[in-house]
Design a protein around this motif. Sequence first.
Motif, mmCIF file in Angstrom:
data_model
loop_
_atom_site.group_PDB
_atom_site.id
_atom_site.type_symbol
_atom_site.label_atom_id
_atom_site.label_comp_id
_atom_site.label_asym_id
_atom_site.label_seq_id
_atom_site.Cartn_x
_atom_site.Cartn_y
_atom_site.Cartn_z
ATOM 1 N N THR A 261 8.652 -3.816 -7.704
ATOM 2 C CA THR A 261 8.759 -4.671 -6.520
ATOM 3 C C THR A 261 9.938 -4.192 -5.677
ATOM 4 O O THR A 261 11.057 -4.067 -6.188
ATOM 5 C CB THR A 261 8.973 -6.141 -6.907
ATOM 6 O OG1 THR A 261 7.887 -6.567 -7.740
ATOM 7 C CG2 THR A 261 9.035 -7.020 -5.666
ATOM 8 N N ASN A 262 9.679 -3.920 -4.390
ATOM 9 C CA ASN A 262 10.713 -3.433 -3.492
ATOM 10 C C ASN A 262 11.501 -4.617 -2.931
ATOM 11 O O ASN A 262 11.016 -5.364 -2.089
ATOM 12 C CB ASN A 262 10.082 -2.627 -2.352
ATOM 13 C CG ASN A 262 11.119 -1.998 -1.449
ATOM 14 O OD1 ASN A 262 12.310 -2.125 -1.664
ATOM 15 N ND2 ASN A 262 10.649 -1.301 -0.423
ATOM 16 N N LYS A 263 12.743 -4.775 -3.377
ATOM 17 C CA LYS A 263 13.607 -5.860 -2.930
ATOM 18 C C LYS A 263 14.581 -5.402 -1.848
ATOM 19 O O LYS A 263 15.458 -6.167 -1.455
ATOM 20 C CB LYS A 263 14.393 -6.428 -4.121
ATOM 21 C CG LYS A 263 13.533 -7.091 -5.180
ATOM 22 C CD LYS A 263 12.874 -8.345 -4.650
ATOM 23 C CE LYS A 263 12.086 -9.056 -5.744
ATOM 24 N NZ LYS A 263 11.446 -10.289 -5.236
ATOM 25 N N ILE A 268 10.384 2.228 0.241
ATOM 26 C CA ILE A 268 10.612 3.110 -0.909
ATOM 27 C C ILE A 268 9.482 4.137 -0.941
ATOM 28 O O ILE A 268 8.297 3.773 -0.922
ATOM 29 C CB ILE A 268 10.660 2.323 -2.227
ATOM 30 C CG1 ILE A 268 11.745 1.246 -2.171
ATOM 31 C CG2 ILE A 268 10.900 3.263 -3.404
ATOM 32 C CD1 ILE A 268 13.135 1.756 -2.029
ATOM 33 N N THR A 269 9.833 5.427 -1.001
ATOM 34 C CA THR A 269 8.805 6.484 -0.960
ATOM 35 C C THR A 269 8.464 7.020 -2.344
ATOM 36 O O THR A 269 7.296 7.224 -2.663
ATOM 37 C CB THR A 269 9.283 7.637 -0.070
ATOM 38 O OG1 THR A 269 10.541 8.125 -0.558
ATOM 39 C CG2 THR A 269 9.438 7.181 1.370
ATOM 40 N N ASN A 297 5.349 4.671 -1.913
ATOM 41 C CA ASN A 297 5.230 4.164 -0.530
ATOM 42 C C ASN A 297 5.212 2.637 -0.502
ATOM 43 O O ASN A 297 4.265 2.004 -0.033
ATOM 44 C CB ASN A 297 3.977 4.733 0.146
ATOM 45 C CG ASN A 297 4.082 6.237 0.362
ATOM 46 O OD1 ASN A 297 5.161 6.738 0.661
ATOM 47 N ND2 ASN A 297 2.978 6.938 0.194
ATOM 48 N N LEU A 298 6.288 2.047 -1.016
ATOM 49 C CA LEU A 298 6.404 0.593 -1.103
ATOM 50 C C LEU A 298 7.157 0.036 0.103
ATOM 51 O O LEU A 298 8.296 0.420 0.363
ATOM 52 C CB LEU A 298 7.163 0.215 -2.375
ATOM 53 C CG LEU A 298 6.352 -0.062 -3.638
ATOM 54 C CD1 LEU A 298 7.289 -0.350 -4.792
ATOM 55 C CD2 LEU A 298 5.410 -1.229 -3.431
ATOM 56 N N LYS A 299 6.524 -0.870 0.824
ATOM 57 C CA LYS A 299 7.197 -1.529 1.926
ATOM 58 C C LYS A 299 8.095 -2.648 1.379
ATOM 59 O O LYS A 299 7.877 -3.132 0.270
ATOM 60 C CB LYS A 299 6.170 -2.107 2.901
ATOM 61 C CG LYS A 299 5.357 -1.048 3.623
ATOM 62 C CD LYS A 299 4.384 -1.670 4.602
ATOM 63 C CE LYS A 299 3.581 -0.603 5.339
ATOM 64 N NZ LYS A 299 2.625 -1.204 6.301
ATOM 65 N N PRO A 300 9.105 -3.070 2.140
ATOM 66 C CA PRO A 300 10.001 -4.145 1.665
ATOM 67 C C PRO A 300 9.233 -5.404 1.266
ATOM 68 O O PRO A 300 8.360 -5.875 1.999
ATOM 69 C CB PRO A 300 10.909 -4.403 2.882
ATOM 70 C CG PRO A 300 10.918 -3.099 3.618
ATOM 71 C CD PRO A 300 9.539 -2.531 3.439
#
Length: 332
Positions: A261-263, A268-269, A297-300
């Motif tokens: 999980t992008n916090k 995040i690539t 490729n995780l968006k916030p």
Amino acid sequence: MLNKKSEQELKNLLYFIFGIQRIFLLIPLLILCLSFSAPAQAKGTWDSNLQMWLDTTRIADLKNMYPGDYNVIIAKINDPDVQRVPSYNVLVTSSDPSVVDIFGVDNMDFGSYDPDMDVGIQLSAKKVGTAAITIKYKTITKVIHVTVKKSIASFSDKTGTMTTGQKYSIRHFITFRGNKPEIKKIKSSNKKIIKVSGEKLIPKKAGKATITATINGKKQKIKITVKKAKPKPKFSQLKSKKAGLDYGNLHGESTVKIKLTNKTQYPITKVKLSSTLFFDDVLDDCRPKKTKTLTVNLKPGKSKTVKIYFGKYPVSKPTRWTYKILQFWYKQ
């Protein structure tokens, strides 16, 4: 006694005989002359094929040399008498080595140059002035005039930018040709925005300030805008938790699933993960460990489950597994 008619006929016959003899006497002389003229003709042909060309692009650069600069003159020499012209047969001199010094004459062996023809003449600019470079090979002489100009230095632009949390050297904003510039009397118009410490410029907070400095004896200035740096995500800001462990009983294949999980406030690539499998009745040094870098490729605020495949192990089913986030990449 011969009458006048008979006497004239005899004279004509004798003239004819002696004329033939003269012709035969002239033939060897003619052959001898031709034998001497042939080498002179061959020498003329050889001289016409002996040629030297100089790289005009590099010669143009020699008009803009500064102290400390290096340059190379490429001389292409065509000599039908040899297949390869040795560089030591090319004599190069400088009329003033204190201005322009010759520090190397070598056969070139790179790029688009033909090593059988090309000779590189390496020049070093020492101080301001002019010098004549003379290149000699057999009967050919070439002269090139080199001008070394006074060193120049100035701010690259009228404006610049900085970011808080970093330190900058004033030389970061200066371009120069020749010797390294002498920089004195560095001042900031607003020390609360940019602080000066020696040649270091330290941005304190967002705003604008003018930096003045004396560069090579000339006072110059640059307007700098300081921007506030965005907070960089910490390593702990990328959350993760166990999502499961797949084990194929038929083939003994294991795949670890990890939920990320992008916090952070940045996309995040990639993520570099390390995971270890644990089996019952297996020594610690036999426990398989995998390290893998995955594209996520995780968006916030978004989550994603990634997999690490371990392959086949002819042992019992894994009882547990652990993982660790080693590194991650983000876009700012």
